[in-house]
Scaffold this motif. Structure first.
Motif, PDB file in Angstrom:
ATOM      1  N   ASP A  32      -4.745  -2.826   1.226  1.00  0.00           N
ATOM      2  CA  ASP A  32      -3.826  -1.725   1.503  1.00  0.00           C
ATOM      3  C   ASP A  32      -2.828  -1.544   0.363  1.00  0.00           C
ATOM      4  N   ARG A  33      -2.298  -2.633  -0.162  1.00  0.00           N
ATOM      5  CA  ARG A  33      -1.347  -2.551  -1.277  1.00  0.00           C
ATOM      6  C   ARG A  33      -2.016  -1.982  -2.528  1.00  0.00           C
ATOM      7  N   LEU A  34      -3.234  -2.419  -2.797  1.00  0.00           N
ATOM      8  CA  LEU A  34      -3.944  -1.926  -3.971  1.00  0.00           C
ATOM      9  C   LEU A  34      -4.257  -0.438  -3.837  1.00  0.00           C
ATOM     10  N   ARG A  35      -4.649  -0.006  -2.640  1.00  0.00           N
ATOM     11  CA  ARG A  35      -4.925   1.415  -2.409  1.00  0.00           C
ATOM     12  C   ARG A  35      -3.679   2.263  -2.666  1.00  0.00           C
ATOM     13  N   LYS A  36      -2.538   1.773  -2.189  1.00  0.00           N
ATOM     14  CA  LYS A  36      -1.297   2.519  -2.372  1.00  0.00           C
ATOM     15  C   LYS A  36      -0.898   2.583  -3.849  1.00  0.00           C
ATOM     16  N   ARG A  37      -1.123   1.497  -4.563  1.00  0.00           N
ATOM     17  CA  ARG A  37      -0.691   1.448  -5.961  1.00  0.00           C
ATOM     18  C   ARG A  37      -1.622   2.216  -6.890  1.00  0.00           C
ATOM     19  N   PHE A  38      -2.943   2.042  -6.709  1.00  0.00           N
ATOM     20  CA  PHE A  38      -3.899   2.619  -7.650  1.00  0.00           C
ATOM     21  C   PHE A  38      -4.682   3.802  -7.085  1.00  0.00           C
TER      22      PHE A  38
END
Length: 191
Positions: A7-13
């Motif tokens: 979820d964090r990676l999706r939001k960032r990239f």
């Protein structure tokens, strides 16, 4: 993708900038080694989350199958001690550490018997409750309460109050001006 960084990676990239390759995780590995199905499991995580003993015990008490992703503070031993403290020491417990590695460790037994497991933080624990209490649904029948001639909050109003407050296991709630205590009783059952 379960309690992962996805979820964090999706939001960032953004989802278009990533490729997700599935792999077996600790949950799947533990259940495969125990030769048990895991459908219907309620999954909790101690990794960077505000997990209290009350929430763990409430979840194990109410459900047949609970899984805990452990961290350095919320180890299998911690979880088993919490369950013993809340009267759930007889619940079936299993824990695995370093699963699918040459030095993997798996232990199983009653929670009270595993309360001193020297497992580290990167482990997963399974709790099987043979007689779960089930989930509490607000709105006990008015006849469930002994009240004499004292006024009481009616069933549908109590149900709406509890629905709006959404009490969780371990919450502390005060019912000022409780009267017969019908709302307090249902809050206590819910929390």
């Amino acid at each position: 993708c379960l309690f992962s960084l996805l979820d964090r990676l999706r939001k960032r990239f953004g989802p278009d900038a990533m490729e997700v390759l599935p792999a077996s995780g600790a949950l799947q590995s533990l259940f495969a080694k125990l030769k048990e199905p895991w459908e219907g499991a309620v999954v909790l995580s101690g990794h960077g989350r505000d997990l209290t003993g009350e929430r763990l015990a409430g979840t194990v008490k109410a459900n047949r199958l609970t899984v805990l992703f452990c961290d350095k503070d919320h180890t299998p031993a911690w979880a088993c001690r919490v369950l013993e403290e809340f009267g759930l020491g007889g619940v079936s417990a299993a824990a695995g550490e370093r699963l699918d590695h040459d030095d993997e460790r798996i232990a199983s037994g009653a929670a009270r018997d595993l309360a001193d497991l020297p497992f580290g933080g990167m482990s997963v624990a399974r709790f099987l409750n043979g007689s779960p209490s089930g989930r509490f649904w607000p709105g006990l029948k008015d006849e469930s309460f002994t009240r004499g001639h004292v006024p009481m909050t009616k069933r549908f109003v109590r149900a709406q109050i509890l629905s709006l407050l959404a009490p969780q296991p371990g919450d502390v709630l005060w019912d000022v001006g409780a009267g017969t205590g019908s709302v307090s009783v249902e809050l206590a059952l819910a929390a």
